[in-house]
Design an enzyme around this catalytic site. Structure first.
Site, short mmCIF file in Angstrom:
data_model
loop_
_atom_site.label_atom_id
_atom_site.label_comp_id
_atom_site.label_asym_id
_atom_site.label_seq_id
_atom_site.Cartn_x
_atom_site.Cartn_y
_atom_site.Cartn_z
N ASN A 225 11.51 54.93 61.29
CA ASN A 225 12.02 53.57 61.37
C ASN A 225 12.68 53.30 62.73
O ASN A 225 12.09 52.68 63.60
CB ASN A 225 13.00 53.33 60.22
CG ASN A 225 13.26 51.86 59.98
OD1 ASN A 225 13.09 51.04 60.87
ND2 ASN A 225 13.68 51.52 58.78
N ASP A 226 13.89 53.79 62.90
CA ASP A 226 14.63 53.46 64.13
C ASP A 226 13.90 53.91 65.39
O ASP A 226 14.01 53.26 66.43
CB ASP A 226 16.02 54.10 64.09
CG ASP A 226 16.86 53.51 62.96
OD1 ASP A 226 16.63 52.34 62.62
OD2 ASP A 226 17.72 54.23 62.43
N VAL A 227 13.15 55.03 65.31
CA VAL A 227 12.53 55.58 66.52
C VAL A 227 11.32 54.77 66.98
O VAL A 227 10.76 55.04 68.03
CB VAL A 227 12.11 57.06 66.33
CG1 VAL A 227 13.32 57.93 66.02
CG2 VAL A 227 11.06 57.19 65.24
#
Lengths: 100, 473
Positions: free
Chosen positions: B398-400
């Site tokens: 997700n965040d990456v």
């Protein structure tokens, strides 16, 4: 221990630790952290001495807890590091066999 | 029990063996820094540990051997058992747990010394000089913080502690606890005959500090914190080594302290966060601001259609994240990847430096599933290739892959290097539900025109994709 000699030891050991880690690839960060975690498990021998010289029940209880914790650090650190590194070896072999 | 050897011989033999132990540790760590020799490295270090432990039984003037053996059996047995059964996904929290135990052991050594000082009759000869007492107290402080802090880190990653406790003035409160603990520590050194209550208060405050320091830190930052506590424990062990005049503890402790500090910095750098930032600002605090305006909508797609899309692609890049590991989907994903490769698809795995729970963790997990190294690429290698990829398959990451890190200066992840999955012609995202990522930030990638969402458990979806790819001929 002599103060100056102690400082020498600290300096050299700190330099050694830095040098050993400085060029580690990211893929080994997790196992290496686990490995260095194992190395400070040497605290076990100190806890053994503390328990071995304990006289009062209070000292014995604390010493006992210390040895339990120290042994946990040393043994647990070894087992998980070894398990991870074992897999790395296997995957390296597969690569050699599998790549054209 | 009688001492086995005359005192002087025993002491000399122990000192010599500790030198060997230190040497084996350093050689072991050195070997562990290359994948080729890594396995041998841990064995070498293990031999060192065994020698040190066995020789320590020979110390002159020791008793309590039955207790000692029982303690080793209990601690070592539990750790051996838990280390054997733990899943590779849970490795980071186990490292935290074992590390905390080491910190606790160092604190226990200090506690024995400090309580002995407190128990001495008033007016009796001073047990330790101010230097040794300072070192004992410093080791007690750092070891206790590492102990309780690591246990909190373990609890958080294990899912036992769900919330990140934050309250107004938390940092002020922490600062007060630090000051109080240090003040008591100084009083211990100055008085030389402290009371029991003061020693207990000293340890209690240090333990509380470890908890209040760690609770506000978000799960995504935990690896950096665990690495930091690893360095802390190393230092605490070295300090207690000085108290006990134990060369093996001093050298091993300092080596780990310095190596751990460097490793912490490397990890923080890989996550594009400074250490101060990790410790003093909770991750995701700015999430509400950053989540603001998301353009577009989430567009779901059936696994069967997604499978066809991949089957007819020329180039597919798989971006695995921790969600894939949680669903234990890495084996199925590798099966899917092999199927696509057999169809002539160019396929590679793209690994973000902080994929998984710790730098390098995802490599361990993929290695477990049998993915060969030459198919795994890191961020610098692969990022230029997304533009020519037909499909970027994002699984549980997700965040990456959140493009906000490139564009939105207000976002807490702004500046973090990301995998450019959004540059691919099509993006498929396998995701369990519609929630935000670990950091709580909305992912703008999911709302792009070329993105399709495949909802479901990663393992099930991977199985359905395999089915679809096979059906596509």
């Amino acid at each position: 221990m002599e103060g100056v000699i102690a400082i020498y030891i600290v300096m050299l050991a700190a330099f050694t630790g830095y040098e050993v880690i400085a060029r580690v690839p990211v893929i080994l960060h997790t196992p290496l952290m686990s490995g260095s975690n194992f190395v400070h498990g040497i605290v076990l021998v100190g806890a053994m001495v503390a328990l071995g010289r304990a006289d009062t029940p209070l000292e014995q209880v604390i010493g006992f807890v210390g040895v339990v914790l120290g042994a946990g650090n040393a043994v647990g650190g070894y087992v998980v590091t070894e398990r991870m590194l074992q897999m790395f070896k296997a995957s390296g072999q597969k690569k050699n066999k599998g790549s054209p | 029990m009688q001492d086995l050897l005359p005192d002087k011989v025993a002491t000399l033999a122990i000192d010599a063996s500790y030198l060997l132990v230190a040497l084996l540790f350093i050689m072991g760590l050195k070997a562990m820094s290359s994948p080729v020799t890594a396995r041998r490295g841990i064995v070498v270090a293990g031999i060192g540990m065994l020698i040190g432990t066995l020789m320590s039984f020979l110390y002159p003037g020791m008793g309590n051997f039955a207790l000692m053996l029982a303690a080793i059996a209990v601690g070592g047995g539990l750790a051996w058992w838990s280390g054997r059964i733990v899943a590779m996904t849970d490795m980071p929290q186990m490292i935290a747990l074992y590390n905390g135990m080491g910190g606790g052991a160092a604190a226990a050594i200090a506690a024995v010394e400090l309580f002995r000082m407190a128990a001495a009759e008033p007016g009796a000869a001073v047990l330790h000089g101010p230097v040794v007492t300072s070192l004992a107290a410093a080791g007690a402080f750092i070891g206790s913080v590492s102990f309780s802090g690591s246990l909190v880190a373990f609890g958080k990653l294990q899912g036992l502690i769900k919330r990140s406790l934050r309250f107004r003035g938390q940092q002020v409160a922490n600062l007060l606890i630090v000051s109080a603990t240090l003040a008591i520590g100084v009083s211990l050194v100055v008085s030389a005959h402290p009371t029991m209550q003061v020693v207990v208060l000293f340890f209690a405050l240090a333990l509380v500090l470890g908890i209040t320091m760690t609770l506000p830190i978000g799960g995504a930052d935990m690896p950096v914190v665990i690495s930091l506590y690893n360095a802390f424990t190393g230092l605490a062990v070295a300090f207690e080594g000085f108290v006990l005049e134990n060369a093996a503890m001093i050298i091993a402790g300092i080596v780990v302290g310095s190596a751990g500090t460097l490793l912490t910095q490397l990890m923080a750098k890989a996550m594009n966060r400074s250490l101060g930032n990790v410790l003093f600002s909770g991750f995701g605090e700015g999430a509400a601001v950053a989540g603001g305006q998301v353009q577009g909508s989430l567009k779901p797609i059936e696994p069967s259609d997604a499978g066809v899309m991949m089957a007819f692609a020329q180039k597919v890049i798989v971006v695995p994240g921790y969600g894939m590991a949680v669903a234990q989907a890495q084996h199925k994903v590798w099966e899917l990847a092999q199927l696509l490769i057999d169809k002539g698809v160019m396929l590679r795995f793209a690994i973000h430096p902080v994929a998984g729970r710790m730098p390098g963790h995802m490599n361990v997990l993929l290695a477990e599933a049998g993915v060969p190294y030459d198919l795994i690429a890191d961020l610098d290698e692969i990022n230029a290739e997304f533009e020519t990829a037909d499909v970027a398959l994002v699984i549980g990451a997700n965040d990456v892959v959140n493009p906000v890190a490139r564009t939105d200066k207000g976002s807490p992840i702004y500046g973090m290097p990301i995998l450019n999955a959004d540059k691919a012609k099509n993006v498929l995202v396998i995701k369990r539900g519609q929630g935000a990522g670990f950091s709580g930030i909305e992912n703008h990638l999911f709302y792009l025109d070329n993105t399709r969402m495949v909802y479901g458990d990663a393992q099930k979806v991977a199985a359905e994709l395999i089915h679809a790819v096979k059906a596509a001929g």
